[in-house]
Design an enzyme around this catalytic site. Structure first.
Site, PDB file in Angstrom:
ATOM      1  N   ASP A  12     -11.175  55.981  -9.107  1.00 22.80           N
ATOM      2  CA  ASP A  12     -11.596  54.700 -10.020  1.00 22.80           C
ATOM      3  C   ASP A  12     -12.924  54.865  -9.779  1.00 22.80           C
ATOM      4  O   ASP A  12     -14.276  55.866  -9.250  1.00 22.80           O
ATOM      5  CB  ASP A  12     -11.417  54.541  -8.292  1.00 22.80           C
ATOM      6  N   ARG A  41      -5.964  58.741 -10.670  1.00 27.36           N
ATOM      7  CA  ARG A  41      -7.124  57.605 -10.922  1.00 27.36           C
ATOM      8  C   ARG A  41      -8.228  57.782 -10.609  1.00 27.36           C
ATOM      9  O   ARG A  41      -8.696  57.677  -9.489  1.00 27.36           O
ATOM     10  CB  ARG A  41      -6.112  56.146 -10.785  1.00 27.36           C
ATOM     11  N   HIS A  44     -17.992  56.317  -4.838  1.00 27.23           N
ATOM     12  CA  HIS A  44     -18.173  56.033  -3.310  1.00 27.23           C
ATOM     13  C   HIS A  44     -17.614  56.454  -1.990  1.00 27.23           C
ATOM     14  O   HIS A  44     -16.091  56.392  -2.184  1.00 27.23           O
ATOM     15  CB  HIS A  44     -19.291  54.296  -3.646  1.00 27.23           C
ATOM     16  N   ARG A  87     -10.151  37.600  -6.704  1.00 25.10           N
ATOM     17  CA  ARG A  87      -9.355  38.858  -6.908  1.00 25.10           C
ATOM     18  C   ARG A  87      -8.378  39.100  -6.188  1.00 25.10           C
ATOM     19  O   ARG A  87      -7.613  38.860  -6.824  1.00 25.10           O
ATOM     20  CB  ARG A  87     -10.175  39.620  -7.082  1.00 25.10           C
ATOM     21  N   ASP A 132      -7.608  43.839 -10.342  1.00 22.38           N
ATOM     22  CA  ASP A 132      -8.830  43.236 -10.857  1.00 22.38           C
ATOM     23  C   ASP A 132      -8.886  42.270 -11.767  1.00 22.38           C
ATOM     24  O   ASP A 132      -7.804  41.514 -11.896  1.00 22.38           O
ATOM     25  CB  ASP A 132     -10.176  44.483 -11.607  1.00 22.38           C
ATOM     26  N   GLU A 141     -11.093  55.334 -14.165  1.00 22.22           N
ATOM     27  CA  GLU A 141     -10.597  53.779 -14.780  1.00 22.22           C
ATOM     28  C   GLU A 141     -12.638  53.112 -15.117  1.00 22.22           C
ATOM     29  O   GLU A 141     -13.151  53.505 -14.337  1.00 22.22           O
ATOM     30  CB  GLU A 141     -10.685  53.687 -12.573  1.00 22.22           C
ATOM     31  N   ASP A 144     -13.168  45.925   0.966  1.00 23.87           N
ATOM     32  CA  ASP A 144     -12.873  45.849  -0.816  1.00 23.87           C
ATOM     33  C   ASP A 144     -11.452  46.540  -0.885  1.00 23.87           C
ATOM     34  O   ASP A 144     -11.410  47.301  -2.016  1.00 23.87           O
ATOM     35  CB  ASP A 144     -13.771  46.850  -1.554  1.00 23.87           C
TER      36      ASP A 144
END
Length: 607
Positions: A269, A267, A169, A488, A378, A311, A126
């Protein structure tokens, strides 16, 4: 005889910070974990961790902390331009980034915000957001020593490094997950597992599906875990269980470790998703804000010069609490709603939606700072405006940018049930920029308009890699098996350095854009000398296509006016600007009646 007070030692400063901030951590921790059987044990661990790390803070970083503590308003300094990119797409690896610092300095960049660079899982990760090891760098990008060297180079240039920390995660391949799958009960409690398909389906009904097309649902069956693992995003990204205090402590220790390597910001996430609670969407819960505030207090003991960026791509009402409620939280947050509203206003040639969202954004607490942006890695999420515009407007904007019903060449992306498709594409593509365009083309003027506005707003302006030279979409992503399934990647191209060299070619669109972006940065930094400060407050000057907002300071004030349409328009300035205002973008005096050409803007300072 009077004696000068002795200079406090580092140990004295640490002790003073601990005395002031530890009670705040205790309060937050008690509200989260007061009844947890391991709560007291983890608290003792945290106390030792914080003191040890604070006392061991490297000397150059202590100096940075001290300078920022001595100037508590440093975050509000205008013109702190940031630049965001994937390391491999921008410069190959971390040492390649070091070689490009002169380019970024010429652009006026003050902060580097690389997207995930910590070691990911093999294969599809990802885009790096499935982290397998928080204490190592992706081997193809370099080593942790290379990261530290980059941070050192930046600090010597008075620049800072903001790292992406995926705190919601881990990858399924992370050591914690490996131990959990092997049956270790301590680590099984790092994740959330539901016993059967019926339970998972019931919870799914409460949640908002993030990737309904490419990864439907929020749970993934795993035989080794004996049930359905919570996976908000992709099946290989396992949500952490923040109801376990050990998880809170582990992630804080990750932040402390990376701060010790020279990172000046993080950041966070997917911050809205941290806390899970039955009967809710599990987004923006009060416990999530408690976690962030506790992390902020803990980092302020160890590394007070480090900033936190939320974020949180949510409604403004849900984002603003990330700045902190009774105690400080994140220093910065993405100004997502205003960003999306600017694109919407540009599509319509009507400033109404942008004015409305600017007024809501101005409600943030004084200590918070917006990160203002035009594009990012994104998709452009139209559903973010659902609280501020009717469904018909959302559908029209989605069609204009994602289906070719306007000037845009963007592409539609997936959406949750009941929403409208998001949009993919580089900013150059969304404004309709062609390779043959020059800087006076309508598309180039649209791109400059958007970036000019975000530099004039209060907060930090963020430049997405390549926008400064009009870099277009990556049409080749569909030929790459690891990227083809995620649209994306259309707006995650390789940096075109041959094209970047054309910034030196007078008359080229690359030169015009790069020069304009650098000028916006200089003008934003100059606002301090004019005494301009404060939040952007929208005003209506009677022309639907003109976005206007003021920023007031004790010594000066700014009026930004921007024509969102292709047709020229004349406006009458408010009395404060009608007699002696200066456009600091051009150094020209303004008359009481101002003509704004197609997609033009002025930054008027009342003198």
């Amino acid at each position: 005889m009077a004696f000068a007070a002795s200079t406090p030692t580092h140990e004295n400063r640490v002790q003073a910070r601990f005395t002031r901030l530890w009670p705040e951590i205790e309060r937050r921790f008690a509200s989260l974990y007061g009844q947890h059987p391991r709560g007291a044990e983890v608290m003792d661990r945290l106390k030792r961790t914080l003191m040890d790390a604070a006392l061991a803070r490297p000397q150059p970083l202590r100096a940075l902390d001290a300078a920022r503590e001595a100037d508590p308003d440093w975050l509000q300094t205008p013109g702190q331009s940031a630049y965001t990119f994937y390391v491999d797409r921008f410069a190959g690896d971390l040492n390649g980034v070091r070689d490009k610092l002169d380019y970024l300095s010429d652009l006026g960049v003050r902060w580097l915000h690389p997207l995930p660079l910590l070691e990911p899982r093999p294969g599809d990760s990802d885009g790096g957001f499935a982290v397998a090891d928080y204490r190592k760098v992706d081997p193809k990008l370099g080593t942790i020593d290379d990261l530290e060297a980059l941070a050192d180079d930046l600090r010597r240039r008075d620049m800072g490094l903001i790292l992406d920390v995926v705190c919601n995660h881990t990858a399924r391949e992370h050591a914690w997950a490996v131990k959990a799958r092997a049956g270790d009960p301590a680590y099984r409690d790092y994740y959330i597992v539901l016993p059967d398909a019926q339970s998972a389906a019931g919870r799914d009904q409460e949640l908002i599906d993030v990737f309904p097309d490419t990864a439907p649902g929020s749970f993934t069956y795993d035989a080794e875990m004996g049930g359905y693992v919570w996976t908000t995003f992709y099946p290989f990204q396992w949500d952490l269980n923040y109801a376990n205090p050990a998880v809170f402590a582990e992630m804080l220790e990750v932040l402390i470790f990376l701060a010790g390597k020279g990172a000046q910001g993080f950041r966070l996430d997917s911050a809205p998703f941290l806390w899970k609670q039955a009967g809710t969407t599990c987004r923006n819960l009060p416990q999530t804000y408690d976690i962030v505030e506790a992390w902020r207090a803990a980092l302020s003991i160890v590394a007070p010069g480090v900033v936190l960026l939320a974020e949180a791509i949510e409604s403004l009402e849900d984002v603003i609490p990330f700045f902190g409620r009774a105690a400080p939280g994140c220093n910065l947050a993405y100004n997502n709603v205003v960003m999306t509203a600017l694109w919407a206003a540009l599509a319509d040639g009507d400033a109404a939606i942008a004015r409305h969202c600017l007024a809501v954004a101005a409600r943030k607490p004084a200590q918070g700072v917006w990160l203002n942006y035009v594009r990012c890695h994104d998709d452009l999420i139209w559903n973010a405006l659902a609280a501020y515009a009717p469904p018909a407007d959302l559908a029209r904007w989605s069609a204009a940018y994602g289906r070719g019903e306007g000037f845009s060449r963007g592409r539609a992306f997936q959406t949750a049930d009941g929403g409208v498709p998001s949009t993919n594409g580089m900013a150059a593509s969304l404004v309709g920029l062609d390779a043959a365009d020059d800087i006076e083309s309508a598309a180039a003027r649209r791109l400059c308009l958007l970036y000019g506005v975000i530099h004039a707003l209060d907060g930090w302006p963020l430049i997405y890699m390549g926008d400064e030279i009009g870099l277009g979409d990556d049409e080749t992503y569909e030929q790459d098996p690891l990227r083809a399934g995620d649209g994306r990647w259309l707006h995650r191209p390789l940096m075109d350095w041959r094209r970047a060299e054309r910034r030196r070619a007078s008359g080229s669109v690359e030169s015009g854009l790069f020069t304009a972006f650098a000028r916006f940065g200089r003008a934003a930094r100059a606002l301090a000398s004019f005494g301009v400060s404060g939040a952007a407050a929208p005003i209506d000057l009677g022309a639907r296509q003109v976005l206007a907002f003021q920023r007031m300071g004790e010594a000066g004030q700014l009026l930004c006016v921007a024509n969102l349409s292709a047709e020229p328009v004349e406006i009458t300035l408010p009395p404060a600007y009608a007699e002696d205002a200066l456009d600091i973008l051009t150094d020209e005096a303004a008359a009481s009646v101002v003509r704004l050409e197609s997609y033009a803007q002025k930054w008027l300072v009342a003198r």
